[in-house]
Every structure is written in C-alpha cells, then in structure tokens.
Design a protein around this motif. Structure first.
Motif, mmCIF file in Angstrom:
data_model
loop_
_atom_site.group_PDB
_atom_site.id
_atom_site.type_symbol
_atom_site.label_atom_id
_atom_site.label_comp_id
_atom_site.label_asym_id
_atom_site.label_seq_id
_atom_site.Cartn_x
_atom_site.Cartn_y
_atom_site.Cartn_z
ATOM 1 N N TYR A 54 8.036 -0.552 2.658
ATOM 2 C CA TYR A 54 8.682 0.745 2.866
ATOM 3 C C TYR A 54 10.077 0.564 3.467
ATOM 4 N N LYS A 55 10.171 -0.314 4.456
ATOM 5 C CA LYS A 55 11.471 -0.563 5.082
ATOM 6 C C LYS A 55 12.461 -1.205 4.114
ATOM 7 N N LYS A 56 11.932 -1.951 3.156
ATOM 8 C CA LYS A 56 12.778 -2.567 2.135
ATOM 9 C C LYS A 56 13.180 -1.574 1.044
ATOM 10 N N GLY A 57 12.592 -0.373 1.080
ATOM 11 C CA GLY A 57 12.932 0.648 0.091
ATOM 12 C C GLY A 57 11.988 0.748 -1.072
ATOM 13 N N SER A 58 10.843 0.065 -1.015
ATOM 14 C CA SER A 58 9.873 0.094 -2.113
ATOM 15 C C SER A 58 8.756 1.093 -1.811
ATOM 16 N N ILE A 59 8.319 1.800 -2.845
ATOM 17 C CA ILE A 59 7.211 2.746 -2.713
ATOM 18 C C ILE A 59 5.946 2.089 -3.246
ATOM 19 N N VAL A 60 4.889 2.109 -2.457
ATOM 20 C CA VAL A 60 3.614 1.526 -2.876
ATOM 21 C C VAL A 60 2.689 2.639 -3.366
ATOM 22 N N VAL A 61 2.158 2.456 -4.575
ATOM 23 C CA VAL A 61 1.208 3.392 -5.181
ATOM 24 C C VAL A 61 -0.128 2.675 -5.315
ATOM 25 N N ALA A 62 -1.207 3.311 -4.854
ATOM 26 C CA ALA A 62 -2.523 2.672 -4.902
ATOM 27 C C ALA A 62 -3.570 3.615 -5.465
ATOM 28 N N ALA A 63 -4.446 3.069 -6.288
ATOM 29 C CA ALA A 63 -5.568 3.822 -6.826
ATOM 30 C C ALA A 63 -6.715 3.843 -5.833
ATOM 31 N N LYS A 103 16.637 8.730 -12.394
ATOM 32 C CA LYS A 103 17.401 9.940 -12.751
ATOM 33 C C LYS A 103 18.300 10.405 -11.622
ATOM 34 N N LYS A 104 17.814 10.336 -10.399
ATOM 35 C CA LYS A 104 18.547 10.901 -9.280
ATOM 36 C C LYS A 104 19.344 9.873 -8.485
ATOM 37 N N GLY A 105 19.172 8.598 -8.813
ATOM 38 C CA GLY A 105 19.900 7.573 -8.075
ATOM 39 C C GLY A 105 19.400 7.396 -6.660
ATOM 40 N N TRP A 106 18.101 7.564 -6.452
ATOM 41 C CA TRP A 106 17.531 7.509 -5.113
ATOM 42 C C TRP A 106 16.939 6.138 -4.786
ATOM 43 N N LYS A 107 17.572 5.089 -5.223
ATOM 44 C CA LYS A 107 17.082 3.747 -4.909
ATOM 45 C C LYS A 107 17.072 3.539 -3.395
ATOM 46 N N ASN A 108 16.027 2.857 -2.917
ATOM 47 C CA ASN A 108 15.865 2.562 -1.490
ATOM 48 C C ASN A 108 15.774 3.813 -0.639
ATOM 49 N N ASN A 109 15.218 4.870 -1.217
ATOM 50 C CA ASN A 109 15.001 6.111 -0.473
ATOM 51 C C ASN A 109 13.570 6.594 -0.723
ATOM 52 N N PRO A 110 12.584 5.827 -0.243
ATOM 53 C CA PRO A 110 11.191 6.147 -0.568
ATOM 54 C C PRO A 110 10.733 7.505 -0.066
ATOM 55 N N SER A 111 11.162 7.908 1.123
ATOM 56 C CA SER A 111 10.711 9.176 1.675
ATOM 57 C C SER A 111 11.139 10.347 0.798
ATOM 58 N N LYS A 112 12.389 10.358 0.391
ATOM 59 C CA LYS A 112 12.918 11.447 -0.432
ATOM 60 C C LYS A 112 12.217 11.488 -1.786
ATOM 61 N N THR A 113 12.003 10.327 -2.363
ATOM 62 C CA THR A 113 11.363 10.241 -3.680
ATOM 63 C C THR A 113 9.909 10.694 -3.623
ATOM 64 N N MET A 114 9.182 10.234 -2.621
ATOM 65 C CA MET A 114 7.776 10.607 -2.481
ATOM 66 C C MET A 114 7.623 12.104 -2.227
ATOM 67 N N ASN A 115 8.481 12.667 -1.412
ATOM 68 C CA ASN A 115 8.413 14.103 -1.132
ATOM 69 C C ASN A 115 8.686 14.928 -2.387
ATOM 70 N N HIS A 116 9.614 14.457 -3.217
ATOM 71 C CA HIS A 116 9.927 15.157 -4.465
ATOM 72 C C HIS A 116 8.709 15.150 -5.397
ATOM 73 N N LEU A 117 8.062 14.017 -5.503
ATOM 74 C CA LEU A 117 6.862 13.917 -6.339
ATOM 75 C C LEU A 117 5.803 14.923 -5.898
ATOM 76 N N LYS A 118 5.532 14.949 -4.610
ATOM 77 C CA LYS A 118 4.470 15.809 -4.103
ATOM 78 C C LYS A 118 4.858 17.294 -4.183
ATOM 79 N N ARG A 119 6.122 17.569 -3.984
ATOM 80 C CA ARG A 119 6.570 18.962 -3.990
ATOM 81 C C ARG A 119 6.442 19.595 -5.374
ATOM 82 N N TYR A 120 6.759 18.819 -6.413
ATOM 83 C CA TYR A 120 6.816 19.398 -7.747
ATOM 84 C C TYR A 120 5.625 19.023 -8.633
#
Length: 461
Positions: free
Chosen positions: A285-294, A422-439
């Motif tokens: 997360y600190k490195k900017g990577s988002i972890v997805v787990a089943a 699409k949005k250029g949000w590299k290394n911004n996991p919090s913003k990206t994850m919130n967008h996914l959940k919001r929409y």
C-alpha cells in the motif's frame, strides 16, 4: 465454420486456490520442522544475522522487506527463538496453499461462428454492460496488474500482447518440500505448469477470441505454484516483489483460513504468518499498489465465528482448534479489496463466502445452481454448464469453463487498473479504491447490502 476446443471443468467443491493445514508434530524429540520467524520491523540486518548465527539456524527463505525468514528448527530451538526480545512472533509453519480444483474433467467441442466467443461470456456481458465499457477507455500496458499465482502461459494468443517484461518465479529450488525436482529456483521460470494463473489472466486482459474485463491492460506474473502446493512465505514474497516492481494492482485469487490468536491442540497458532501478511499488505500500500483478494469457496458467513472455526477444523486432522479467532485471509485486512462471487442470476454463488462489512465488491465467478437442480448428467448433456460456468484462457492455448471466486477477483483487479489508467491515479491506492466502491452498484441478498461490479458505471465517472 471452424471448431475450437473448450474444456469444461466439472468441479463439485471449491475452486479458489485455498489453504489446507498440515499436521504439526508436538513432542520435544521430533525432528526439526519448517519454522516462520518474524523479526521486529526495525531490527538492523546485521543484528538479525547475528541472532540466527548464534542459534546456528540457516535461512531457507527470506523476505527482507518485512523481516521474515523461514528456518528448520525443533521445539527446543523454537522456544529459544521465542524468548528473544528482537523477535516479534514465531511459529511452526502450518499453512500451505493448495488448488481446490477437481481433477475430473471433460472436453467439449463447440462450434462458434467466426470464432466469436462473446456469446459464451455471460459474465463479461454483465460487468461491461455488453461491451459498453470497452468504448469508454482502451487501457495501455503501462498500467500493470501483477498476478500472484501459478504463472501465465506466455504464448496464449489472447494474452501474449499484454504480458510485460519482469515476471518472476518465487518457487524455491525443489518446490514444495523438495518434491518437485523440475523446480530449479530460476527466477525467470514463470511459465504456468498448473493452469490456474493463466485462467485468472484471461479474466483480466484477454483480447482475442474471448475478452477480459480490461482487454489489453498490462499483466505480470509472480509464480508461487509449481505443480503442487505453495507456502505462505512464497505468497508474501509475491506481494512484496510486485510492490517493488511498481505494479499497480496485485491480484490474489488465493487465500487461507488462519488462527490468528488462541491455539491449536499443539499449543501453536498462525500469528507469525498473520502479522507477516499485515506487513506485506502495508508495504504494498505504501508503495502505491492495491491488493485484491478473493474470499474462500466454502459458502461461509464470515461474520459467524463458529462457521469459520468449523471450516478450518474440517481441513486439519489431529491438531484441532482449542480456542481462538479464525480469519479468512488476506481478505480480512483493511487495506485489501475483498471480493466475493455471484452467478448468472445475480445471486451470490452457492460456493462463495460472504459477509456484510467484510466483502467489498461482488463480481461474477459462476455458480452451481443448475447443477444442483438438474444433476450432473443433464447439466453436461444439455450444456447447462454454459449458462453458469464462465469461460477463460487455458495453458493449451485454448479455453475452458470453470467457476470460483478465483475468477471474480481478477475482474475487480482489472477494473481498478482501468481507473488508474484512465484517470492517471498511479500510486494513489486510497483514491482509486474509494472510486471503485463509490460507483459499484448495490444489490440486496443474503449478504446484506453489497456492492456489485459495474465497470461501465465505474469508469464513466
């Protein structure tokens, strides 16, 4: 009119790569066993080396970024290790990952007009609003999903243009407990020997006769399976290595049940691996990577402690849980996007674990309602499996049908990659994850109010 070969996996149990427990030895006079040592996070490397040298312990596997090592140690040595103030946690390594795919398979020949497989992809029709999301944004291979799994068949025509350089093999020489002589430890040996990773990759990026959720997005493999099992430190190494390589999303179509406190009959638990998971996820997360787990494929309510305990106890033999807390890992961790599975009716899959405020997003992974209703013979003969299993890419260069939360998670990983690209949000996991959940859209079922994957809506905003 041409023919393609599509393999249908007849799977009557679970389909995610999930863990089993190995029986622990408890007497003091037993031989040395593999032991996980998690040093305190801030210990200097030279001090760590000094402690191991003084105890005459040789490192077998190491993840320096999270200060984890595995060694061979007997019970007396484990007790000595545990009494050292510089060590956070230690336990006998009792967890291993194993594929839960049933080996009973049948090959089915189907005709496809002009080799167009879209009509067989009910799951992709659903999440892409029948290809509408493809018209909003075409991803580039500059955005990368790292697949911690069994590798990728690199010559599959639907995948080859999406594989970026830098894939790694993290299976050590000899493979699982030295039983895989073909495993040389060569870091470049990333080709898939099992098939699971190639199937996961198809759900993300396939861009040929079949389509993935984000056709053409970059993928990179971190191979942690040979032909048998994988061990927890290998999975953790995959997460860390992917983060070091600046991968945008890390897909884990795998998991395990862990006794994070309390004790088994032998007095141990899985605390060291649990703490190591937390460190690895935080590191990524600190490195900017988002972890997805089943989540798991046991149909368990993850808010029910008794169900979780019973599920783990069913996997182990003589080393039952005396007391303690069991978690479905790593999906239980806060910085992980946790994925459950739905079938073609939109209901949660009969096999998918679930839990309100536990599962972040639901995505299509297939189902077995028709199989359970009509029986295996009719399900096969009348091709009913086409209606509830999903199609993906095979290590033979063709395609196969399968089901499991393993194939729901990569759709979510692909969507996160699309948002970043699409949005250029590299290394911004919090913003990206919130967008996914919001929409993501909402649907009420036995899990409560859960969010369902809607790629068109997500990337339209």
């Amino acid at each position: 009119m041409r023919r393609i070969i599509i393999t249908c996996l007849i799977i009557l149990s679970s389909f995610i790569i999930f863990s089993e427990k190995i029986e622990a030895k408890t007497e003091e006079n037993k031989d040395s066993e593999e032991t996980t040592i998690l040093f305190k996070q801030d210990i200097p490397d030279n001090e760590k080396d000094r402690i191991l040298d003084n105890m005459d312990l040789e490192v077998e596997y190491e993840i320096p970024e999270i200060n984890l090592v595995t060694v061979q140690a007997n019970n007396l040595e484990v007790n000595r290790i545990r009494n050292n103030d510089e060590i956070e946690s230690v336990n006998k390594s009792t967890t291993v990952f194993q594929p839960r795919n049933n080996t009973d398979t049948v090959t089915v020949e189907q005709q496809a007009n002009d080799l167009d497989l879209w009509n067989y992809q009910w799951d992709m029709k659903e999440v892409t609003s029948n290809k509408k999301s493809y018209n909003i944004h075409t991803p580039s291979t500059k955005t990368v999903v790292g697949i911690v799994d069994s590798g990728i068949y690199q010559d599959h025509p639907d995948l080859t243009n999406s594989i970026v350089k830098g894939s790694k093999n993290l299976v050590p020489k000899g493979g699982y407990n030295g039983t895989e002589p073909s495993e040389t430890g060569d870091i470049t040996d990333t080709n898939d020997k099992m098939g699971h990773g190639t199937g996961v990759a198809g759900q993300i990026t396939a861009n040929g006769l079949m389509k993935g959720a984000a056709p053409g997005i970059g993928i990179k493999s971190y191979r942690v399976f040979g032909t048998k099992s994988a061990k927890t430190p290998w999975i953790l190494k995959g997460i860390v290595e992917a983060a070091n390589d600046d991968v945008d999303v890390i897909n884990l179509s795998l998991g395990e049940y862990m006794l994070v406190n309390g004790k088994y009959k032998d007095g141990k638990n899985d605390s060291a691996e649990y703490q190591a998971y937390k460190r690895a996820i935080d590191y990524a997360y600190k490195k900017g990577s988002i972890v997805v787990a089943a989540v798991g494929n046991d149909g368990v309510n993850l808010n029910n402690k008794t169900e979780l305990t019973n599920t783990l106890n069913a996997r182990i033999q003589d080393n039952k849980i005396i007391h303690g807390k069991v978690l479905d890992m790593p999906g239980a961790l806060n910085k992980v996007v946790t994925v459950g599975s739905t079938g073609p009716t939109g209901e949660i899959s009969t096999f998918s674990n679930y839990g309100k405020n536990f599962v972040d997003v639901l995505a299509p992974g297939g189902d077995f309602r028709l199989l359970e209703k009509y029986g295996e013979e009719k399900w096969n003969n009348d091709l009913l499996f086409e209606q509830e299993l999903l199609m993906t890419t095979s290590i033979t260069g063709t395609y196969y049908y399968d089901a499991g939360v393993s194939y729901a998670a990569p759709k979510v990983s692909a969507t996160l990659g699309l948002i970043i690209d699409k949005k250029g949000w590299k290394n911004n996991p919090s913003k990206t994850m919130n967008h996914l959940k919001r929409y993501s859209s909402y649907k009420k079922d036995i899990t409560g109010m859960e969010k369902n994957l809607d790629i068109f809506n997500i990337i339209s905003h």
